[in-house]
Write a protein that holds these residues in place. Structure first.
Motif, short mmCIF file in Angstrom:
data_model
loop_
_atom_site.label_atom_id
_atom_site.label_comp_id
_atom_site.label_asym_id
_atom_site.label_seq_id
_atom_site.Cartn_x
_atom_site.Cartn_y
_atom_site.Cartn_z
N LYS A 1 2.37 16.93 7.21
CA LYS A 1 2.93 15.97 8.18
C LYS A 1 2.03 15.76 9.39
O LYS A 1 2.40 15.98 10.54
N ARG A 2 0.83 15.26 9.14
CA ARG A 2 -0.13 15.06 10.23
C ARG A 2 -0.38 13.57 10.43
O ARG A 2 -0.66 12.83 9.49
N LEU A 3 -0.31 13.15 11.69
CA LEU A 3 -0.47 11.75 12.06
C LEU A 3 -1.53 11.66 13.16
O LEU A 3 -1.36 12.24 14.24
N LEU B 1 -2.04 10.80 7.75
CA LEU B 1 -2.35 9.39 7.98
C LEU B 1 -3.25 9.29 9.19
O LEU B 1 -2.93 9.83 10.26
N VAL B 2 -4.37 8.59 9.03
CA VAL B 2 -5.30 8.37 10.14
C VAL B 2 -5.33 6.87 10.44
O VAL B 2 -5.85 6.07 9.64
N ASN B 3 -4.75 6.49 11.56
CA ASN B 3 -4.75 5.09 11.99
C ASN B 3 -6.08 4.80 12.68
O ASN B 3 -6.25 5.03 13.88
N ALA C 1 0.83 -1.20 0.00
CA ALA C 1 0.00 0.00 0.00
C ALA C 1 0.87 1.25 0.00
O ALA C 1 0.60 2.22 -0.72
N ALA C 2 1.92 1.25 0.80
CA ALA C 2 2.83 2.39 0.83
C ALA C 2 3.50 2.59 -0.51
O ALA C 2 3.65 3.72 -1.00
N ALA C 3 3.91 1.50 -1.15
CA ALA C 3 4.54 1.59 -2.47
C ALA C 3 3.57 2.13 -3.51
O ALA C 3 3.95 2.92 -4.38
N PHE D 1 4.57 4.43 6.19
CA PHE D 1 4.20 5.67 5.49
C PHE D 1 4.98 6.89 5.97
O PHE D 1 4.76 7.99 5.46
N LEU D 2 5.89 6.73 6.92
CA LEU D 2 6.60 7.88 7.49
C LEU D 2 7.36 8.68 6.43
O LEU D 2 7.32 9.91 6.41
#
Length: 248
Positions: free
Chosen positions: A135-137, A90-92, A76-78, A125-126
């Protein structure tokens, strides 16, 4: 002049709070939301549902990701790297719960999704987040994970039920704090978002949740979305809920 869309990935977003957060974002702002879904058919259906909404200001797509499977996470990151070259937010959100008495097997499964899955996805995904000016996590948490509440017999969150889930969310809170400490000098904004008790299909019985006074799923999505949008940035490194900052 065209304003560039903010690119958001939400894990576990084909239903429930994740879906409602995505809906809030594309209806209220210029976001492109990538819905992370384990099931490709459900991901595609959810995107169609969002695209059918009237007067949307943003767009949506989906990506297949199982946060417990490193191959899916890395793929997914790729894919995001290949298509977009970066990720703004990114919303975990992906998570599971159990209402049964505690067991070793269930505890391992819940920690694998709710905690290890969040760490795995974040690490994957960093580098894409580093390429963004945003840059929001965001970690989707819960007031039920507050040790302060859990130890207070007068708290509405004082209960012996949901041991594995509550423990996992306490761990998610620590994970969020550690990432904030680690990444703050790089300009990251790391926060927790508590959607509150909502009548989703999370427990398999939304009607019983409504009888307990649960809010509607859209309310929970709104509570997460305002954190995603930066409206709670005065409390970076904390968990934000409907009532304000949740105590750890």
């Amino acid at each position: 002049m065209t304003v560039e869309q903010k690119l958001v990935l939400i894990t576990g977003a084909n239903q429930g709070i994740g879906f409602e957060t995505a809906k809030n974002l594309i209806c209220s702002g210029n976001y492109h939301v990538i819905l992370g879904s384990r099931d490709s058919a459900k991901g595609a259906e959810s995107v169609k549902a969002l695209e059918s909404l009237p007067d949307t200001r943003g767009t949506a797509s989906w990506i297949q990701i199982d946060v417990t499977d490193d191959k899916f996470v890395d793929a997914a990151a790729a894919q995001v790297a290949s298509q977009y070259g970066k990720l703004d937010i990114l919303v975990n959100n992906a998570g599971i719960v159990s209402l049964a008495p505690p067991s070793r097997e269930t505890f391992r499964k819940i920690l694998d999704v709710n905690v290890v899955g969040a760490l795995s996805t974040t690490e994957a995904f960093l580098d894409l987040l580093r390429k963004s000016s945003e840059k929001r996590l965001v970690f989707v948490s819960s007031s039920t994970g507050s040790i302060t509440h859990a130890a207070n017999s007068s708290s509405p969150y004082y209960s012996s039920l949901g041991t594995e889930y509550r423990t996992s969310k306490a761990a998610v809170n620590m994970l969020m704090v550690m990432y904030q400490a680690r990444l703050k000098d790089e300009g990251f904004k790391v926060l927790g978002a508590d959607p509150g008790l909502c009548a989703t299909n999370f427990t398999g019985d939304p009607e019983s949740l409504r009888k307990r006074g649960a809010a509607e799923p859209g309310d929970g999505g709104h509570r997460v979305a305002i954190v995603v949008k930066g409206e709670k940035d005065a409390d970076i490194g904390r968990v934000l809920g409907d009532y304000g900052v949740s105590p750890f």
